[in-house]
Design a protein around this motif. Structure first.
Motif, PDB file in Angstrom:
ATOM      1  N   ALA A   1       0.813  -1.211   0.000  1.00 60.02           N
ATOM      2  CA  ALA A   1       0.000   0.000   0.000  1.00 60.02           C
ATOM      3  C   ALA A   1       0.853   1.269   0.000  1.00 60.02           C
ATOM      4  O   ALA A   1       0.406   2.317  -0.459  1.00 60.02           O
ATOM      5  CB  ALA A   1      -0.936   0.009   1.209  1.00 60.02           C
ATOM      6  N   MET A   2       2.085   1.178   0.498  1.00 65.98           N
ATOM      7  CA  MET A   2       2.931   2.374   0.570  1.00 65.98           C
ATOM      8  C   MET A   2       3.818   2.554  -0.660  1.00 65.98           C
ATOM      9  O   MET A   2       4.571   3.518  -0.751  1.00 65.98           O
ATOM     10  CB  MET A   2       3.798   2.347   1.833  1.00 65.98           C
ATOM     11  CG  MET A   2       4.918   1.334   1.800  1.00 65.98           C
ATOM     12  SD  MET A   2       6.116   1.474   3.143  1.00 65.98           S
ATOM     13  CE  MET A   2       5.136   1.262   4.570  1.00 65.98           C
ATOM     14  N   ARG A   3       3.715   1.668  -1.623  1.00 69.22           N
ATOM     15  CA  ARG A   3       4.612   1.689  -2.779  1.00 69.22           C
ATOM     16  C   ARG A   3       4.673   3.057  -3.471  1.00 69.22           C
ATOM     17  O   ARG A   3       5.742   3.625  -3.640  1.00 69.22           O
ATOM     18  CB  ARG A   3       4.209   0.607  -3.779  1.00 69.22           C
ATOM     19  CG  ARG A   3       5.097   0.580  -5.002  1.00 69.22           C
ATOM     20  CD  ARG A   3       4.672  -0.477  -5.988  1.00 69.22           C
ATOM     21  NE  ARG A   3       5.583  -0.485  -7.111  1.00 69.22           N
ATOM     22  CZ  ARG A   3       5.664  -1.456  -7.992  1.00 69.22           C
ATOM     23  NH1 ARG A   3       4.873  -2.503  -7.894  1.00 69.22           N
ATOM     24  NH2 ARG A   3       6.523  -1.390  -8.986  1.00 69.22           N
ATOM     25  N   GLU A   4       3.554   3.549  -3.897  1.00 70.96           N
ATOM     26  CA  GLU A   4       3.532   4.807  -4.654  1.00 70.96           C
ATOM     27  C   GLU A   4       4.070   5.965  -3.821  1.00 70.96           C
ATOM     28  O   GLU A   4       4.853   6.780  -4.307  1.00 70.96           O
ATOM     29  CB  GLU A   4       2.120   5.106  -5.148  1.00 70.96           C
ATOM     30  CG  GLU A   4       1.545   3.980  -5.980  1.00 70.96           C
ATOM     31  CD  GLU A   4       1.236   4.407  -7.391  1.00 70.96           C
ATOM     32  OE1 GLU A   4       1.303   5.601  -7.681  1.00 70.96           O
ATOM     33  OE2 GLU A   4       0.930   3.518  -8.194  1.00 70.96           O
ATOM     34  N   ALA A   5       3.647   6.044  -2.566  1.00 74.22           N
ATOM     35  CA  ALA A   5       4.100   7.135  -1.699  1.00 74.22           C
ATOM     36  C   ALA A   5       5.596   7.029  -1.427  1.00 74.22           C
ATOM     37  O   ALA A   5       6.300   8.041  -1.378  1.00 74.22           O
ATOM     38  CB  ALA A   5       3.315   7.124  -0.388  1.00 74.22           C
ATOM     39  N   ALA A   6       6.102   5.816  -1.255  1.00 70.79           N
ATOM     40  CA  ALA A   6       7.533   5.615  -0.992  1.00 70.79           C
ATOM     41  C   ALA A   6       8.373   6.003  -2.198  1.00 70.79           C
ATOM     42  O   ALA A   6       9.405   6.673  -2.062  1.00 70.79           O
ATOM     43  CB  ALA A   6       7.789   4.157  -0.609  1.00 70.79           C
ATOM     44  N   ILE A   7       7.943   5.605  -3.367  1.00 72.16           N
ATOM     45  CA  ILE A   7       8.677   5.955  -4.590  1.00 72.16           C
ATOM     46  C   ILE A   7       8.625   7.466  -4.811  1.00 72.16           C
ATOM     47  O   ILE A   7       9.637   8.084  -5.164  1.00 72.16           O
ATOM     48  CB  ILE A   7       8.155   5.157  -5.791  1.00 72.16           C
ATOM     49  CG1 ILE A   7       8.542   3.675  -5.622  1.00 72.16           C
ATOM     50  CG2 ILE A   7       8.696   5.712  -7.102  1.00 72.16           C
ATOM     51  CD1 ILE A   7       7.917   2.728  -6.613  1.00 72.16           C
ATOM     52  N   SER A   8       7.488   8.073  -4.552  1.00 72.33           N
ATOM     53  CA  SER A   8       7.370   9.533  -4.657  1.00 72.33           C
ATOM     54  C   SER A   8       8.312  10.226  -3.676  1.00 72.33           C
ATOM     55  O   SER A   8       8.956  11.224  -4.016  1.00 72.33           O
ATOM     56  CB  SER A   8       5.941   9.991  -4.400  1.00 72.33           C
ATOM     57  OG  SER A   8       5.109   9.600  -5.461  1.00 72.33           O
ATOM     58  N   ALA A   9       8.406   9.695  -2.465  1.00 70.61           N
ATOM     59  CA  ALA A   9       9.299  10.272  -1.454  1.00 70.61           C
ATOM     60  C   ALA A   9      10.757  10.191  -1.917  1.00 70.61           C
ATOM     61  O   ALA A   9      11.517  11.149  -1.757  1.00 70.61           O
ATOM     62  CB  ALA A   9       9.128   9.553  -0.114  1.00 70.61           C
ATOM     63  N   ALA A  10      11.127   9.070  -2.518  1.00 72.00           N
ATOM     64  CA  ALA A  10      12.501   8.914  -3.014  1.00 72.00           C
ATOM     65  C   ALA A  10      12.775   9.876  -4.167  1.00 72.00           C
ATOM     66  O   ALA A  10      13.860  10.469  -4.245  1.00 72.00           O
ATOM     67  CB  ALA A  10      12.745   7.471  -3.443  1.00 72.00           C
ATOM     68  N   LEU A  11      11.813  10.034  -5.046  1.00 64.17           N
ATOM     69  CA  LEU A  11      11.990  10.965  -6.165  1.00 64.17           C
ATOM     70  C   LEU A  11      12.080  12.410  -5.677  1.00 64.17           C
ATOM     71  O   LEU A  11      12.872  13.200  -6.198  1.00 64.17           O
ATOM     72  CB  LEU A  11      10.854  10.796  -7.178  1.00 64.17           C
ATOM     73  CG  LEU A  11      10.850   9.460  -7.937  1.00 64.17           C
ATOM     74  CD1 LEU A  11       9.595   9.346  -8.793  1.00 64.17           C
ATOM     75  CD2 LEU A  11      12.105   9.300  -8.774  1.00 64.17           C
ATOM     76  N   GLU A  12      11.296  12.746  -4.673  1.00 62.57           N
ATOM     77  CA  GLU A  12      11.377  14.088  -4.080  1.00 62.57           C
ATOM     78  C   GLU A  12      12.741  14.304  -3.437  1.00 62.57           C
ATOM     79  O   GLU A  12      13.322  15.392  -3.553  1.00 62.57           O
ATOM     80  CB  GLU A  12      10.280  14.275  -3.035  1.00 62.57           C
ATOM     81  CG  GLU A  12       8.896  14.439  -3.592  1.00 62.57           C
ATOM     82  CD  GLU A  12       7.841  14.481  -2.487  1.00 62.57           C
ATOM     83  OE1 GLU A  12       8.173  14.829  -1.330  1.00 62.57           O
ATOM     84  OE2 GLU A  12       6.683  14.155  -2.797  1.00 62.57           O
ATOM     85  N   ALA A  13      13.244  13.277  -2.746  1.00 60.07           N
ATOM     86  CA  ALA A  13      14.569  13.366  -2.126  1.00 60.07           C
ATOM     87  C   ALA A  13      15.626  13.615  -3.195  1.00 60.07           C
ATOM     88  O   ALA A  13      16.517  14.450  -3.029  1.00 60.07           O
ATOM     89  CB  ALA A  13      14.873  12.086  -1.339  1.00 60.07           C
ATOM     90  N   ASP A  14      15.528  12.902  -4.291  1.00 62.23           N
ATOM     91  CA  ASP A  14      16.459  13.109  -5.412  1.00 62.23           C
ATOM     92  C   ASP A  14      16.352  14.532  -5.947  1.00 62.23           C
ATOM     93  O   ASP A  14      17.369  15.192  -6.195  1.00 62.23           O
ATOM     94  CB  ASP A  14      16.162  12.136  -6.565  1.00 62.23           C
ATOM     95  CG  ASP A  14      16.564  10.709  -6.270  1.00 62.23           C
ATOM     96  OD1 ASP A  14      17.093  10.433  -5.174  1.00 62.23           O
ATOM     97  OD2 ASP A  14      16.335   9.863  -7.155  1.00 62.23           O
ATOM     98  N   ASP A  15      15.126  15.004  -6.135  1.00 64.44           N
ATOM     99  CA  ASP A  15      14.917  16.338  -6.699  1.00 64.44           C
ATOM    100  C   ASP A  15      15.563  17.421  -5.838  1.00 64.44           C
ATOM    101  O   ASP A  15      16.150  18.371  -6.359  1.00 64.44           O
ATOM    102  CB  ASP A  15      13.428  16.628  -6.871  1.00 64.44           C
ATOM    103  CG  ASP A  15      12.804  15.853  -8.020  1.00 64.44           C
ATOM    104  OD1 ASP A  15      13.557  15.321  -8.877  1.00 64.44           O
ATOM    105  OD2 ASP A  15      11.563  15.765  -8.053  1.00 64.44           O
ATOM    106  N   VAL A  16      15.459  17.269  -4.527  1.00 59.66           N
ATOM    107  CA  VAL A  16      16.064  18.248  -3.627  1.00 59.66           C
ATOM    108  C   VAL A  16      17.578  18.263  -3.797  1.00 59.66           C
ATOM    109  O   VAL A  16      18.202  19.324  -3.880  1.00 59.66           O
ATOM    110  CB  VAL A  16      15.682  17.946  -2.160  1.00 59.66           C
ATOM    111  CG1 VAL A  16      16.524  18.750  -1.184  1.00 59.66           C
ATOM    112  CG2 VAL A  16      14.196  18.212  -1.937  1.00 59.66           C
TER     113      VAL A  16
END
Length: 138
Positions: free
Chosen positions: A96-111
């Motif tokens: 259930a957390m897959r999409e949110a976790a991947i989004s969090a990682a992409l946001e971390a990369d973007d920063v």
């Protein structure tokens, strides 16, 4: 400092810290993210499969898996063909957390890639992959 080894360590800490800031409320730790990614890409792996794919120490992975099991992210079941092995499966909570976790990682990369142009970011990632590949040959 011009030591690639030192800078790589600092870079890893920066990415881990950035991911941790975004994942804290989601229910996983940065060190668990690679395991989650591998299982999201193919659930039902053995610990040996994960060791081969993640290139981490046996003890490190064992501790990570124990914590993930305790936190309700994975379950272990008997291997259908080998009683010595266990199959590791994601729980509904982890799926259930897959999409949110991947989004969090992409946001971390973007920063951390702020101010980079797209080709610079892609080039940096290519360089990192090459260094990792070289490290595997050493």
């Amino acid at each position: 400092m011009n030591s690639a080894t030192y800078l790589a360590g600092q870079l890893a800490k920066s990415f881990s810290r950035s991911l941790h800031e975004r994942s804290a409320g989601l229910g996983f730790l940065p060190g668990q993210f690679p395991v989650l990614l591998e299982l999201w890409n193919g659930d039902g792996l053995t610990q040996k499969d994960l060791l081969d794919r993640l290139d981490v120490e046996q003890a490190t992975l064992a501790n990570t898996l124990s914590r993930m099991e305790r936190d309700g992210l994975i379950e272990r079941e008997a291997h259908p063909n080998d009683r010595r092995k266990q199959v590791i499966r994601l729980t509904e909570k982890a799926n259930a957390m897959r999409e949110a976790a991947i989004s969090a990682a992409l946001e971390a990369d973007d920063v951390l890639f702020a101010g980079f142009r797209r080709f610079e970011r892609e080039l940096m990632l290519e360089y990192i992959r090459r260094v990792i590949d070289n490290a595997g040959k050493a």
